[in-house]
Enzyme design. Structure first.
Site, PDB file in Angstrom:
ATOM      1  N   TYR B 148       0.845  -1.205   0.000  1.00 45.31           N
ATOM      2  CA  TYR B 148       0.000   0.000   0.000  1.00 45.31           C
ATOM      3  C   TYR B 148       0.882   1.257   0.000  1.00 45.31           C
ATOM      4  CZ  TYR B 148      -3.443   3.402   1.742  1.00 45.31           C
ATOM      5  OH  TYR B 148      -4.248   4.495   1.905  1.00 45.31           O
ATOM      6  N   LYS B 152       1.301   4.100  -3.016  1.00 48.67           N
ATOM      7  CA  LYS B 152       1.043   5.521  -2.769  1.00 48.67           C
ATOM      8  C   LYS B 152       2.286   6.356  -3.092  1.00 48.67           C
ATOM      9  CE  LYS B 152      -3.279   5.797  -1.324  1.00 48.67           C
ATOM     10  NZ  LYS B 152      -4.268   6.559  -2.115  1.00 48.67           N
TER      11      LYS B 152
END
Lengths: 323, 323
Positions: B148, B152
């Site tokens: 994750y 990002k």
């Protein structure tokens, strides 16, 4: 051991090929097979006793990596890339070659469960940029000011994550500006850094497009090749929680480069350098930092050059210095 | 002004929708049109005088952005993402939603020459990880320890590059841990941080899985929404050479959270918290940095909460506090 080199027809790819064949082994294992990939088929050295295959391959084509990865290389040196000026001129090309082809290479390794394959990627000082501290270190943020640097930084993150997940054993080495490259000037913004030494020492004229107080972080081709090979031997654990690092270049100013040129080539060599400021090149190169504390690289046993004179002397002793 | 919100059916998306409608304008321009996109069509508030369209859209589908971008939004709040645990469990899903859909959104803006469209993306404290300094700042390297966080961080770089090239006007805000979220506990490792305040204040039992000296970097839902809206108003130049920044959360320990719970809910509220150490949750949460010098955010006028008491009082005053 089976080694795959991408971008094998390029300057570093050719040198690495020869260095691997000269060594005959890597990380204590005998080199049995070498696969060389580039846009045009790389030249195959003969009489080496190593099984060498050269492949012409557009690495952005669908399934581009299938054949070479089906052969399950133990080590991959991923050098294929479009240079910074080309990536800046053509965003789609840079994204396809510099980023997307790295992603498909990683996914190809993942699909074939090549989790212990060591993937060494060449990254660049161009991942840094903008307002930076005077001396950068291993915890300085990557704030690239070029599409090339952005694409390399994205690849670093992806390789780090795939390695963390155990899908491949990646290592990313940020290369300083390579000085002195043999051959001819190219489209890279950094081309002048080799040109202002190489051309005058070869009896030709050169253009210096930047102010003489501009500093660069440089490494000789010989040390870069050693570092790439060393990168394949460092234990994965030693990288800690990030698979990337800056190689230990040395900081030199253009003025020091010209001083060394005069010392080793005389006043007539120095006189062959014409100063023609180019704001576009200066803007790009001045955004690259020149001072680093490369503690992680040193801890992991990567070696830099001693000084600029040693770099230029190595160039003068290089049989390939004329290209 | 036409505003597009992706992930509009989520917790932040719904709050942002209501905040924009309550304000009626953004950056001094009247809100005339709002497009809400999510996997399932977001609820459309009625009687607002603003033209609102809700669209159910798989943002990973080919051409997913075509219709909404053909309508040329002036501001895009890009909140759509799969959460950290889902991105860790399914690499392909995380790459498709968190990275690739952001890339196609950027390319969609580029193809339509939406160069002045302001794109505000929610990033996360998860872009940081591993061995970090005691206090992080705007120049701390992004070394994510999750897929994750990796995705990002890659989006940040891409948005920065597309903005540098003038293809879109991007802004990336890294969100602290949001406390107090309304609703129910969920599978997120950070769920306890809201739960140990929310449940006892709502008369229910809660479990604290971490030691009380553990610190978190937190921001209230109200301040996060204000920050997203402020992110659309800051002049592009003010971001300098990188379009991302950490929002000004505040550092709180679990002990301080429990003290505040007792102050505002009494001993009976505190007694509803059961301490059940969970090594897995502690390991994840302890890897998130809790101390930041958020100078850039402060210079650009982003506002954090004053203190934890203010955060909890805002929760107690929130009509939605029961979910």
């Amino acid at each position: 051991m089976h080694v795959l080199i991408t971008g094998a027809a390029g300057f570093l790819g050719q040198r690495l090929t020869h260095a691997l064949l000269a060594s005959g082994d890597l990380d204590g294992r005998s080199l049995s097979r070498l696969t060389l990939v580039d846009q045009t088929a790389p030249e195959v050295p003969s009489g080496t006793g190593v099984e060498i295959r050269a492949r012409a391959q557009d690495i952005t084509a669908p399934g581009a990596w299938d054949t070479v990865l089906d052969e399950r290389p133990d080590v991959i040196f991923h050098l294929a890339a479009v240079v910074s000026s080309a990536a800046e001129a053509n965003l789609d090309l840079g994204m396809a070659v510099n980023f997307e082809a790295t992603r498909t290479l990683l996914d190809g390794c993942r699909a074939r469960k090549l989790s212990s394959t060591r993937l060494i990627m060449a990254s660049s000082v161009a991942v840094y940029g903008g307002q930076l501290p005077d001396t950068l270190d291993d915890m300085t943020a990557l704030t690239p000011q070029s599409s090339y640097g952005t694409q390399k930084a994205m690849c670093e993150l992806l390789i780090n994550d795939y390695s963390r997940r155990g899908l491949v054993d990646g290592r990313v080495l940020r290369l300083p500006t390579i000085v002195v490259r043999p051959g001819r000037p190219n489209a890279a913004a950094s081309s002048f850094a080799s040109s202002i030494l190489r051309e005058p020492l070869n009896g030709e004229a050169a253009v210096c497009p930047v102010p003489t107080d501009l500093e660069l972080f440089v490494m000789s081709p010989g040390r870069v090749i050693e570092a790439l090979m060393h990168g394949a031997t460092v234990p994965a654990d030693a990288f800690g929680d990030y698979r990337g690092l800056m190689l230990p270049g040395i900081t030199v100013s253009v003025a020091e480069m010209l001083d060394t040129l005069r010392e080793l080539g005389g006043e007539e060599a120095l006189a062959r350098v014409r100063h023609e400021p180019d704001a576009r090149i200066e803007a790009i190169v001045a955004s690259w930092p020149a001072r680093f504390a490369t503690r992680k690289a040193e801890r992991l046993g990567f070696m830099g050059d001693q000084n600029l004179r040693e770099i230029v002397e190595a160039f003068l002793a290089d049989p390939a210095r004329h290209g």
